[in-house]
Scaffold this motif. Sequence first.
Motif, short mmCIF file in Angstrom:
data_model
loop_
_atom_site.label_atom_id
_atom_site.label_comp_id
_atom_site.label_asym_id
_atom_site.label_seq_id
_atom_site.Cartn_x
_atom_site.Cartn_y
_atom_site.Cartn_z
N GLY A 142 0.73 -1.13 0.08
CA GLY A 142 0.01 0.02 -0.01
C GLY A 142 0.76 1.23 0.03
O GLY A 142 0.16 2.46 0.19
N LEU A 143 2.09 1.15 -0.14
CA LEU A 143 2.97 2.30 0.01
C LEU A 143 2.90 3.60 -1.28
O LEU A 143 2.69 4.52 -0.79
N PRO A 144 2.78 2.84 -2.30
CA PRO A 144 2.56 3.87 -3.33
C PRO A 144 1.20 4.61 -3.43
O PRO A 144 1.24 5.94 -3.49
N GLU A 145 0.14 3.83 -2.85
CA GLU A 145 -1.02 4.43 -2.76
C GLU A 145 -1.24 5.50 -1.73
O GLU A 145 -1.73 6.57 -1.59
N LEU A 146 -0.39 5.18 -0.49
CA LEU A 146 -0.20 5.98 0.66
C LEU A 146 0.57 7.35 0.25
O LEU A 146 0.21 8.36 0.93
N VAL A 147 1.54 7.18 0.03
CA VAL A 147 2.50 8.23 -0.23
C VAL A 147 2.41 9.27 -1.47
O VAL A 147 2.90 10.32 -1.66
N GLY A 148 1.79 8.49 -2.37
CA GLY A 148 1.94 9.09 -3.95
C GLY A 148 3.06 9.69 -4.35
O GLY A 148 4.40 8.78 -4.35
N ASP A 149 3.52 11.11 -4.53
CA ASP A 149 5.01 11.23 -5.11
C ASP A 149 5.43 11.93 -4.19
O ASP A 149 6.56 12.61 -4.41
N ALA A 150 5.38 11.80 -3.00
CA ALA A 150 5.93 12.32 -1.86
C ALA A 150 7.29 11.59 -1.30
O ALA A 150 7.57 11.92 -0.13
N ALA A 151 7.41 10.52 -1.94
CA ALA A 151 8.77 9.97 -1.38
C ALA A 151 9.58 9.35 -2.64
O ALA A 151 9.04 9.09 -3.80
N GLU A 152 10.80 8.81 -2.38
CA GLU A 152 11.58 8.17 -3.31
C GLU A 152 11.23 6.66 -3.21
O GLU A 152 11.54 6.14 -2.20
N LEU A 153 10.43 6.13 -4.29
CA LEU A 153 10.31 4.53 -4.40
C LEU A 153 11.47 3.77 -4.71
O LEU A 153 11.41 4.09 -6.17
#
Length: 380
Positions: free
Chosen positions: A308-319
């Motif tokens: 669920g991380l991409p859904e949670l943080v959107g573009d606000a983190a380096e994935l």
Amino acid sequence: MTPVSSHSPHGQSPLRTVQVLGGGNAGSSVHVRSLASGLVARGVRVTVCAPTEADHLYDFSGVGAEHVDVPRSSDPGSVAALRAACADADLVHAHGLHASFRAVLALSGRRTPLVVTWHDRAYAEGARAHLVRLLERRVAKAASVVLGTTSALVDRARRTGARDARLAAVSLPGPRRTAENEHADTERLSPKVRAELGATGRPLLIAVGSLDRHRGYEVLLDAARVWRRLDPLPLVVIAGEGPLRGELQRRIEEEGLPVRLIGRRDDVRELLAAADLAVLPSRWEARSVLAQEALHARVPLVATEVGGLPELVGDAAELVPYGHPQALAEAVVGLLGDPDRCELLRERGVRQAATWPTEDETVAQVLSVYDELTQPRPLI
């Protein structure tokens, strides 16, 4: 939204709910405390069934809930204790797989509605993984409603046999003091925290979570080997306890890695406030508390693109992909050398955090589910 009320199906007394916890997951325990506080404020009677140590840590009694000591699942008396605690409940709400399975057993032969929240996946390997799948299927089929904290968990519940699975609004409760005081305190404490951790004059990276295989800390140690030649040398601090501690500590010592294991901590906000970056190398995460805390604290986050991380943080983190130490190392080194990129992530983090549900919205959604399951339906 469905109207909410605090009355039983017969309108004669407050709704009586039992919240069931296994006692091992910090995220679900914090959520139950917040939920209990909001429900009690709306006139709902709340009993929290959890080990005594959980009440000491999260103070369910302090928000007006009744606490009943129910031992962990390994204790043979746990189901009997839970069955007694649920005897007069209008509705039972269990959190996590093992707590939910015990609730299913405790409610056997009764018609009490059961709501289950899956905060995360249960992790297991080998023969135990088969047992986990069986437990998931039993719980999903028995529950009146399964609430998943991510779309992936909702899909998993449906595939497992849930008759009604929905996306849950789950907030991250804010600090119990004012934002101004919190900011002032962390600003003052940050140099002290950095000094205590041995990070004066060098970048500080914080990771938080149990020392279990699925957290990906072996990959983080591999990445730390890549940046060992940086000057100044970044320090990685991992807060958490678990079965891998001995194995990880041996690697740190044998390979001379710039990593410290500091055990379980209750000052994660202070640790984050002192950090240059937060790192989340997990194989799978749902609604990660660390990710939410990092964005709230304006700390740039490097995390794996899983669950669920991409859904949670959107573009606000380096994935980065899971299991790729080189990609993880490059993302960390890149951010440490790019203050403009870090500031952009901080600004995006504030905007992203503003889209997450509030505690009031979370309580309102849960209470609407309770009303749906307990209010009498008109005869057709």
